[in-house]
Design an enzyme around this catalytic site. Structure first.
Site, PDB file in Angstrom:
ATOM      1  N   CYS A   1       0.846  -1.193   0.000  1.00 16.54           N
ATOM      2  CA  CYS A   1       0.000   0.000   0.000  1.00 16.54           C
ATOM      3  C   CYS A   1       0.881   1.241   0.000  1.00 16.54           C
ATOM      4  O   CYS A   1       1.869   1.296   0.741  1.00 16.54           O
ATOM      5  CB  CYS A   1      -0.902  -0.020   1.233  1.00 16.54           C
ATOM      6  SG  CYS A   1      -2.043   1.359   1.338  1.00 16.54           S
TER       7      CYS A   1
ATOM      8  N   HIS B   1      -9.277  -3.914  -2.101  1.00 12.17           N
ATOM      9  CA  HIS B   1      -8.300  -3.147  -1.322  1.00 12.17           C
ATOM     10  C   HIS B   1      -8.703  -1.669  -1.259  1.00 12.17           C
ATOM     11  O   HIS B   1      -8.722  -1.069  -0.177  1.00 12.17           O
ATOM     12  CB  HIS B   1      -6.918  -3.310  -1.963  1.00 12.17           C
ATOM     13  CG  HIS B   1      -5.815  -2.572  -1.283  1.00 12.17           C
ATOM     14  ND1 HIS B   1      -4.819  -3.203  -0.586  1.00 12.17           N
ATOM     15  CD2 HIS B   1      -5.531  -1.246  -1.202  1.00 12.17           C
ATOM     16  CE1 HIS B   1      -3.973  -2.295  -0.100  1.00 12.17           C
ATOM     17  NE2 HIS B   1      -4.396  -1.102  -0.470  1.00 12.17           N
ATOM     18  N   GLU B   2      -9.041  -1.093  -2.409  1.00 12.18           N
ATOM     19  CA  GLU B   2      -9.375   0.336  -2.449  1.00 12.18           C
ATOM     20  C   GLU B   2     -10.723   0.625  -1.794  1.00 12.18           C
ATOM     21  O   GLU B   2     -10.877   1.640  -1.113  1.00 12.18           O
ATOM     22  CB  GLU B   2      -9.329   0.867  -3.881  1.00 12.18           C
ATOM     23  CG  GLU B   2      -7.984   0.735  -4.571  1.00 12.18           C
ATOM     24  CD  GLU B   2      -6.795   1.272  -3.775  1.00 12.18           C
ATOM     25  OE1 GLU B   2      -6.968   2.215  -2.972  1.00 12.18           O
ATOM     26  OE2 GLU B   2      -5.684   0.743  -3.950  1.00 12.18           O
TER      27      GLU B   2
ATOM     28  N   HIS C   1     -10.277   0.818   1.823  1.00 13.05           N
ATOM     29  CA  HIS C   1      -9.769   2.135   2.227  1.00 13.05           C
ATOM     30  C   HIS C   1     -10.917   3.108   2.484  1.00 13.05           C
ATOM     31  O   HIS C   1     -10.889   3.866   3.458  1.00 13.05           O
ATOM     32  CB  HIS C   1      -8.876   2.735   1.136  1.00 13.05           C
ATOM     33  CG  HIS C   1      -7.433   2.426   1.280  1.00 13.05           C
ATOM     34  ND1 HIS C   1      -6.678   2.783   2.375  1.00 13.05           N
ATOM     35  CD2 HIS C   1      -6.578   1.795   0.436  1.00 13.05           C
ATOM     36  CE1 HIS C   1      -5.429   2.385   2.205  1.00 13.05           C
ATOM     37  NE2 HIS C   1      -5.342   1.768   1.030  1.00 13.05           N
TER      38      HIS C   1
END
Length: 159
Positions: free
Chosen positions: A88, A130-131, A134
């Site tokens: 990341c 993953h995003e 976030h």
């Protein structure tokens, strides 16, 4: 367009939940452009808006198939399982193995405000998850099964 500072682990904005975009205007489009430029400059494959300090549900991704801009992305379907290495831009030098769905379907708005869907498998599925994590204040280190040592990280870089 401008390069934005990527927030690092410890910055509280990374743990906050991003708010939905209610109007797609020139300000939002500029943020998307800045995010893409920042992602490319830092050799990333994805970037969420809170990584540059903007608490809006915006994501950019490029896994080698062209730039994707997603406004208010939401996972609507997932299938299978894969375990793979993740890093990341907000957590430099750390690589961990994370279990993710092998395939996902994501609903989002494009820059014209049209509702779209994208299906992603393998690396794209991983990047989407993953995003979107976030945007919910979740980091890959929260889900990592284990972290790679220096030798293993070098092997991942070579692939």
């Amino acid at each position: 367009m401008a390069i934005r500072y990527v927030r690092k682990i410890g910055d509280e904005v990374l743990r906050k939940k991003a708010k939905p975009v209610t109007e797609i205007n020139s300000h939002i489009l500029t943020i998307l452009e800045d995010m893409a430029q920042t992602m490319y400059l830092n050799d990333g494959v994805g970037l969420a808006a809170n990584q540059i300090g903007v608490l809006r549900r915006l994501v950019v991704i490029d896994v080698g198939e062209g730039l994707l801009e997603l406004i208010n992305p939401e996972i609507v379907y997932e299938e299978g399982e894969q375990v793979g290495a993740e890093g990341c831009l907000s957590i430099p030098g750390v690589v961990g193995e994370v279990k993710r769905p092998k395939k996902v379907k994501v609903k989002y708005l494009d820059r014209e405000g049209k509702e779209r869907e994208i299906e992603g498998e393998d690396l794209l599925a991983r990047a989407l998850c993953h995003e979107i994590d976030h945007l919910n204040g979740v980091l890959f280190i929260d889900k990592a099964i284990r972290f790679l040592d220096e030798e293993e990280k070098e092997q991942v870089k070579e692939v």
